[in-house]
Enzyme design. Structure first.
Site, PDB file in Angstrom:
ATOM      1  N   CYS A 133      83.241 -17.685  29.245  1.00 13.59           N
ATOM      2  CA  CYS A 133      83.099 -16.885  28.025  1.00 13.59           C
ATOM      3  C   CYS A 133      81.649 -16.798  27.544  1.00 13.59           C
ATOM      4  O   CYS A 133      81.255 -15.768  26.983  1.00 13.59           O
ATOM      5  CB  CYS A 133      83.997 -17.441  26.915  1.00 13.59           C
ATOM      6  SG  CYS A 133      83.737 -19.192  26.531  1.00 13.59           S
ATOM      7  N   HIS A 258      80.555 -16.329  20.312  1.00 14.87           N
ATOM      8  CA  HIS A 258      79.388 -17.043  20.805  1.00 14.87           C
ATOM      9  C   HIS A 258      78.136 -16.210  20.564  1.00 14.87           C
ATOM     10  O   HIS A 258      78.182 -14.965  20.570  1.00 14.87           O
ATOM     11  CB  HIS A 258      79.493 -17.293  22.320  1.00 14.87           C
ATOM     12  CG  HIS A 258      80.553 -18.267  22.726  1.00 14.87           C
ATOM     13  ND1 HIS A 258      81.117 -19.180  21.867  1.00 14.87           N
ATOM     14  CD2 HIS A 258      81.135 -18.484  23.939  1.00 14.87           C
ATOM     15  CE1 HIS A 258      81.995 -19.910  22.535  1.00 14.87           C
ATOM     16  NE2 HIS A 258      82.031 -19.514  23.783  1.00 14.87           N
TER      17      HIS A 258
END
Length: 352
Positions: A133, A258
């Site tokens: 990810c 993120h």
């Protein structure tokens, strides 16, 4: 209603955190699938989940669960993928695996549809891997710049949301926030640690009112698994096996999305104007970059969206061949479920 002539899709791990996002995405995207079969561990069998506006019963993971399936998306732990992905592939199913089990296998392509869609067709093991990810939070923007300028070195720091550690990570942050809210904690050594006690969950240190310079598990010479994954996966996706990459991964008190700072050196001189032009027109990228107006991507604005958001685009002060960027992406959508779904859609188009 389901498309009666489309390929059959299995979602393995449908009851998990990423599985839930996957079902949302399948309901939002063009309906190219025939049957969508929901598969999970035996303890979840019999549950009903909504997909494409219909209640669908979850079936237990077994060899028979893959009968008649064309494509299977795996959103499961590595050990489950290692066992069951080859079982499905042996039955002729094209597996798109979201775990780290096969990412660096030379017989398994690692695919980001905006960057290397051609790699989907070379799958000798019948398995296609979805990147980590954190890699996915930056690689779409980086791939677009590489295609124009030619990347030759990469230095990255990540600011990773706690949902990257699963539901336990989110639960840990929320529990810690409830313990420190409305207090004067964070003003003397160890006070947050004492308040949190042993409740650090999947993290080595308290994450509330803190940042933790570690994500993943230990690797050789002090590196973490997340840091090595970003390095190795970026090289594989971009087709640059010797690319110099330096990474430091940091866990921050953010639920989802993120962020990364990126220092990218290219083959020749770059300009901010050309970089902005590339990023503004790249598929899957949103350029959001006006610091004077307080405009740059942050996790609380990016969460729940699909693109990679890019801001703070600058040329390096001391190197006319390098750019500095701040990138941000939802680690559960593009970082996991969305990219997996996009790969599966490429395969479906090939099968039709």
């Amino acid at each position: 209603m389901a498309n009666p002539v489309g390929p059959t899709l299995a979602v393995v791990g449908a009851t998990g955190t990423v599985g839930a996002v996957m079902l949302q995405i399948l309901s939002q995207h063009a309906d190219i699938w025939g049957e969508i079969r929901l598969v999970a561990s035996p303890r979840s069998a019999g549950r009903k989940l909504a997909v494409r506006g219909e209640e669908t019963e979850v079936v237990a993971l077994s060899e028979e669960a893959f009968d008649g399936v064309d494509v299977a998306m795996f959103d499961v732990p590595e050990e489950v993928a290692e066992r069951w992905a080859p079982v499905a592939a042996a039955k002729g199913v094209v597996v798109v695996d979201n775990s780290g089990a096969f990412r660096m296998d030379p017989g398994v392509p690692l695919v980001v549809p905006e960057v290397n869609p051609h790699a989907v067709r070379q799958r000798p093991r019948g398995i296609i891997a979805n990147p980590h990810c954190t890699t996915l939070s930056m690689i779409v923007a980086l791939g677009a710049l590489h295609a124009e300028f030619g990347l030759r070195e990469l230095v990255v720091s990540s600011y990773q949301a706690v949902s990257g550690a699963g539901r336990a990570g989110v639960d840990t942050l929320r529990r810690q926030l409830s313990l420190v809210a409305g207090t004067e904690l964070g003003t003397s050594p160890g006070d947050v640690r004492r308040a949190v006690g042993d409740g650090t969950g999947p993290f080595p240190e308290p994450v509330a009112l803190n940042v933790v310079p570690w994500a993943g598990s230990a690797r050789a010479d002090g590196w973490s698994s997340d840091e090595m994954q970003i390095r190795n996966e970026s090289r594989k996706i971009l087709g640059l096996p010797k690319l110099p990459v330096a990474v430091t991964c940091v866990r921050v008190p953010v639920v989802t999305a993120h962020a990364l700072t990126v220092h990218a050196r290219f083959q020749g001189e770059v300009t901010v104007a050309k970089a902005r032009e590339i990023l503004a027109t790249a598929p899957g990228v949103v350029l959001f970059d006006d610091p004077d107006a307080g405009e740059f991507p942050t996790p609380v604005d990016v969460v729940g969206t699909d693109p990679t958001w890019v801001g703070r685009v600058r040329r390096a002060l001391d190197d006319p061949t390098a750019l500095e960027l701040f990138v941000c992406g939802d680690n559960l959508r593009k970082g996991s479920a969305l990219n997996t779904a996009q790969i599966a859609e490429l395969v479906a188009a090939e099968l039709s």
